[in-house]
Design a protein around this motif. Structure first.
Motif, PDB file in Angstrom:
ATOM      1  N   LEU A 313       0.869  -1.173   0.000  1.00  0.00           N
ATOM      2  CA  LEU A 313       0.000   0.000   0.000  1.00  0.00           C
ATOM      3  C   LEU A 313       0.908   1.225   0.000  1.00  0.00           C
ATOM      4  O   LEU A 313       1.753   1.368   0.892  1.00  0.00           O
ATOM      5  CB  LEU A 313      -0.908   0.006   1.225  1.00  0.00           C
ATOM      6  N   GLY A 314       0.737   2.102  -0.999  1.00  0.00           N
ATOM      7  CA  GLY A 314       1.673   3.205  -1.142  1.00  0.00           C
ATOM      8  C   GLY A 314       1.019   4.545  -1.383  1.00  0.00           C
ATOM      9  O   GLY A 314      -0.137   4.628  -1.803  1.00  0.00           O
ATOM     10  N   LEU A 315       1.789   5.585  -1.128  1.00  0.00           N
ATOM     11  CA  LEU A 315       1.364   6.962  -1.379  1.00  0.00           C
ATOM     12  C   LEU A 315       2.235   7.559  -2.471  1.00  0.00           C
ATOM     13  O   LEU A 315       3.470   7.502  -2.383  1.00  0.00           O
ATOM     14  CB  LEU A 315       1.488   7.806  -0.101  1.00  0.00           C
ATOM     15  N   THR A 316       1.600   8.111  -3.480  1.00  0.00           N
ATOM     16  CA  THR A 316       2.297   8.732  -4.605  1.00  0.00           C
ATOM     17  C   THR A 316       2.001  10.222  -4.619  1.00  0.00           C
ATOM     18  O   THR A 316       0.844  10.635  -4.511  1.00  0.00           O
ATOM     19  CB  THR A 316       1.853   8.125  -5.952  1.00  0.00           C
ATOM     20  N   LEU A 317       3.046  11.026  -4.753  1.00  0.00           N
ATOM     21  CA  LEU A 317       2.920  12.482  -4.889  1.00  0.00           C
ATOM     22  C   LEU A 317       3.590  12.913  -6.184  1.00  0.00           C
ATOM     23  O   LEU A 317       4.623  12.355  -6.568  1.00  0.00           O
ATOM     24  CB  LEU A 317       3.564  13.197  -3.704  1.00  0.00           C
ATOM     25  N   GLY A 318       2.991  13.901  -6.876  1.00  0.00           N
ATOM     26  CA  GLY A 318       3.609  14.317  -8.111  1.00  0.00           C
ATOM     27  C   GLY A 318       2.936  15.516  -8.752  1.00  0.00           C
ATOM     28  O   GLY A 318       2.091  16.185  -8.147  1.00  0.00           O
ATOM     29  N   ILE A 319       3.333  15.757  -9.989  1.00  0.00           N
ATOM     30  CA  ILE A 319       2.875  16.902 -10.784  1.00  0.00           C
ATOM     31  C   ILE A 319       2.186  16.405 -12.052  1.00  0.00           C
ATOM     32  O   ILE A 319       2.659  15.457 -12.684  1.00  0.00           O
ATOM     33  CB  ILE A 319       4.049  17.832 -11.146  1.00  0.00           C
ATOM     34  N   LYS A 320       1.093  17.061 -12.415  1.00  0.00           N
ATOM     35  CA  LYS A 320       0.326  16.701 -13.601  1.00  0.00           C
ATOM     36  C   LYS A 320       0.304  17.893 -14.552  1.00  0.00           C
ATOM     37  O   LYS A 320       0.005  19.027 -14.134  1.00  0.00           O
ATOM     38  CB  LYS A 320      -1.104  16.300 -13.214  1.00  0.00           C
ATOM     39  N   TYR A 321       0.594  17.649 -15.840  1.00  0.00           N
ATOM     40  CA  TYR A 321       0.546  18.692 -16.853  1.00  0.00           C
ATOM     41  C   TYR A 321      -0.497  18.313 -17.885  1.00  0.00           C
ATOM     42  O   TYR A 321      -0.451  17.234 -18.483  1.00  0.00           O
ATOM     43  CB  TYR A 321       1.906  18.878 -17.534  1.00  0.00           C
ATOM     44  N   SER A 322      -1.441  19.208 -18.138  1.00  0.00           N
ATOM     45  CA  SER A 322      -2.546  18.955 -19.065  1.00  0.00           C
ATOM     46  C   SER A 322      -2.356  19.743 -20.352  1.00  0.00           C
ATOM     47  O   SER A 322      -1.980  20.920 -20.323  1.00  0.00           O
ATOM     48  CB  SER A 322      -3.880  19.352 -18.425  1.00  0.00           C
ATOM     49  N   LEU A 323      -2.589  19.094 -21.472  1.00  0.00           N
ATOM     50  CA  LEU A 323      -2.464  19.752 -22.759  1.00  0.00           C
ATOM     51  C   LEU A 323      -3.764  20.473 -23.125  1.00  0.00           C
ATOM     52  O   LEU A 323      -4.832  20.108 -22.661  1.00  0.00           O
ATOM     53  CB  LEU A 323      -2.129  18.725 -23.845  1.00  0.00           C
TER      54      LEU A 323
END
Length: 323
Positions: A313-323
């Motif tokens: 069971l994990g936690l993911t953090l990040g950045i999303k770029y939308s076109l």
């Protein structure tokens, strides 16, 4: 004429309003995400046999005739604990539905798979006047893997910049290995006098059979700008892998390479440092336990295949770029 112009104007206004409404209801079609994750294991199982050693933590006491096992416990765990980094491409078919494809690189934490302390290695030949060798060792494993994870995404609606979503998919390992590093300490005594000490190190690389796993996640994104968002996901994944082959790639004694010179590895022998995992051993297997003709040293040794788990069971953090 004026009436027709008025109707045309109303039609244009209506089409413009409808287009704006559709655009508002249909967000970006393509997006990309970069993220890093940390997973904790969710299930522990008994580790497989490592180099002929059972997955136990054994402690011995005493010398010579009094050398005896005083404690034993099973070594259990999972390789589901570790770090992952990945890149994801996604496409939204509608306001609510989309698909993603992630490419991930995972490195598990090192896990102790077997351990022994102070065991007399030569009880049948040791005496007060002949060498008695005691061995202590620890075998630790670590998985490194690259996988692809296609998934279906359901977006739950946006409010105050937050857009929660859920997704389910499969995990398809593309490449990976289980590296087992074993440190052994051999201490030799004659009577009460220590006459030799050898620190041996070996590394075995296990390659797996093809497999497939399951994943499910609950996440949310938060708009930082027109095209940029931050996201967080709580992800559960579950799959097991079993070995296909194993090779001893390193063996040293007191820091000196002995892989191709030590007689324990039978120089030029394939069976001594190569293993082929099978589901069943019989009289045709290249294993002395079942084959009356013994072992063909020119071929890999046959051993029973074993499984290891990578559930977490994990936690993911990040950045999303939308076109």
């Amino acid at each position: 004429m004026k009436k027709n112009l008025l109707l045309l104007g109303l039609l244009v206004c209506s089409m413009t309003t409808m287009a704006q409404t559709e655009k508002a209801e249909k967000p970006e079609s393509w997006y990309f995400k970069l993220g890093a994750s940390y997973f904790n294991q969710t299930a522990s199982t008994e580790f497989p046999v490592v180099g002929g050693q059972l997955p136990n933590r054994d402690v011995y006491e005493g010398t010579l005739a009094n050398n005896r096992l005083v404690s034993r416990e099973s070594v259990t765990g999972s390789f589901g604990q570790g770090f992952r980094s990945g890149i994801t491409g996604g496409y939204r078919f509608s306001t609510r539905l989309g698909v993603e494809l992630s490419a991930n690189y995972y490195v598990s934490n090192e896990k102790t798979m077997s351990q022994t302390t102070n065991r007399l290695a030569n009880p049948t030949t040791a005496s007060a006047t002949t060498p008695a060798t005691y061995v202590s060792f620890t075998a630790e494993g670590q998985i490194k893997a690259f996988d692809l994870a296609p998934a279906i995404v359901m977006f739950l609606g946006e409010a105050h910049g937050f857009e929660p979503y859920t997704k389910v998919g499969v995990i398809v390992p593309v490449h990976g290995t289980l590296d087992i590093k074993t440190n052994r300490e051999y201490t030799t005594f004659v009577g009460a006098n220590q006459v030799a000490k050898t620190d041996a190190y070996s590394k075995d690389v296990v390659k797996p059979n093809a497999t497939i796993g399951f994943m499910a996640a609950l996440g949310t994104s938060y708009k930082l700008g027109k095209n940029l968002s931050a996201f967080a996901e709580l992800e559960y994944r579950n799959f097991t892998v079993h070995g296909k082959t194993k090779e001893t790639t390193e063996y040293t004694e007191n820091g000196v390479d002995k892989l191709n010179t030590n007689t324990n590895f039978r120089v030029g022998s394939t069976a001594s440092n190569h293993t082929h995992y099978v589901d069943r051993l019989d009289t045709n297997s290249n294993n002395a336990l079942t084959n009356p003709n013994g072992v063909d040293q020119s071929k890999p040794m046959d051993e029973l295949s074993s499984y290891v788990g990578i559930s977490g069971l994990g936690l993911t953090l990040g950045i999303k770029y939308s076109l």
